[in-house]
Enzyme design. Structure first.
Site, PDB file in Angstrom:
ATOM      1  N   LEU A   6      21.327   5.993  23.705  1.00 47.11           N
ATOM      2  CA  LEU A   6      21.812   4.682  23.239  1.00 47.11           C
ATOM      3  C   LEU A   6      23.236   4.770  22.684  1.00 47.11           C
ATOM      4  O   LEU A   6      23.543   5.662  21.892  1.00 47.11           O
ATOM      5  CB  LEU A   6      20.873   4.178  22.121  1.00 47.11           C
TER       6      LEU A   6
ATOM      7  N   HIS B 112      21.007  -6.388   1.472  1.00 45.01           N
ATOM      8  CA  HIS B 112      21.791  -5.601   2.430  1.00 45.01           C
ATOM      9  C   HIS B 112      21.166  -4.217   2.607  1.00 45.01           C
ATOM     10  O   HIS B 112      21.133  -3.674   3.704  1.00 45.01           O
ATOM     11  CB  HIS B 112      23.245  -5.468   1.962  1.00 45.01           C
TER      12      HIS B 112
ATOM     13  N   ASP C  95      21.781 -11.580  10.127  1.00 41.67           N
ATOM     14  CA  ASP C  95      21.885 -12.614   9.120  1.00 41.67           C
ATOM     15  C   ASP C  95      20.606 -12.768   8.296  1.00 41.67           C
ATOM     16  O   ASP C  95      19.513 -12.611   8.832  1.00 41.67           O
ATOM     17  CB  ASP C  95      22.177 -13.934   9.848  1.00 41.67           C
TER      18      ASP C  95
END
Ligand code: FPP
Length: 222
Positions: free
Chosen positions: A113, A19, A2
């Site tokens: 990962l 973004h 956010d």
């Protein structure tokens, strides 16, 4: 993730630039997780509710996602990252879906990962889909109603292949869950930072994990 919009407006830039800077933080955090030996990282990249944003912003986000996948798949292969995704992926633009499935396929054998992108994701929708799946299994005679318990239900969620999160990080100081992994975070430790997502980089991720390591988890016990 956010705060992209606020980051951009603080600089007098269009939201899409926020973004774009946020996508760089994704790369940084994936790297930091690799350094720390984190096994699973789930990023809330686009919620079911985000479809309500102006068309231009949604399109910019989809283009960014596609460019990110195009640019980073090779690096993920090299760095042993396995890409996965949860959410209503069928609602994404066709070219995005294609790119996503290709990246998932090409990294499927990786053992480092696991990076899970939550895309067109909403936890309430996921829970409803899970209920429908359990009802179907009962109706088709695969399970008996008496067998339904939290473990069984977890196996009917989008996240059935992943463990529940240990740590939930929320950036930009927001004190909300926003329909994210509601079932799965029941015992997650929560870390909220005022930093906006585009400013959240390696050291911030490491600090969040260090903070988590200082916690004493009791799971309702003593
Ligand atoms: C929330 O910030 C952020 C989003 C809705 C999009 C997150 C997307 C990215 C970080 C980039 C694309 C993702 C990948 C995986 C490459 P906001 O727009 O609500 O910010 P605000 O609250 O300050 O307005």
């Amino acid at each position: 993730m956010d705060g992209n919009g606020r980051w951009a407006s603080e600089r007098g830039l269009p939201r899409r630039d926020g973004h774009r800077a946020g996508a760089d933080s994704v790369g940084a955090c994936v790297e930091a997780c690799g350094d720390l030996g984190v096994e699973f990282l789930t990023l809330y990249a686009f919620s079911s509710e985000n479809w309500k944003r102006p068309k231009a912003e949604v399109e910019a986000l989809m283009r960014l996602l596609e460019a990110f996948l195009k640019e980073k798949t090779g690096e993920m292969k090299e760095k042993n990252v396995r890409l996965q995704a949860i959410g209503r992926l069928d609602l994404l633009p066709a070219s995005c879906q294609k790119r996503l499935h290709r990246a998932i396929e090409e990294t499927s054998e990786n053992t480092g990962l696991t990076l899970v992108l939550a895309l067109s994701y909403g936890s309430r929708e996921e829970i409803i889909d899970g209920i429908k799946s359990v009802v179907r299994a009962v109706r088709e005679g695969h399970i008996d109603e008496a067998m339904i318990d939290p473990d069984l239900f977890s196996k009917h969620l989008y996240t059935r292949y992943y463990p529940d999160p240990d740590l939930l990080i929320r950036t930009s100081g927001e004190m909300r869950i926003s329909n994210f992994l509601l079932w799965q975070i029941s015992y997650a430790e929560i870390y909220i930072t005022k930093k906006l997502w585009p400013d959240f980089r390696h050291d911030d991720l490491k600090e969040a994990v260090a903070d988590y390591q200082r916690r004493h988890r009791r799971y309702g016990g003593l």
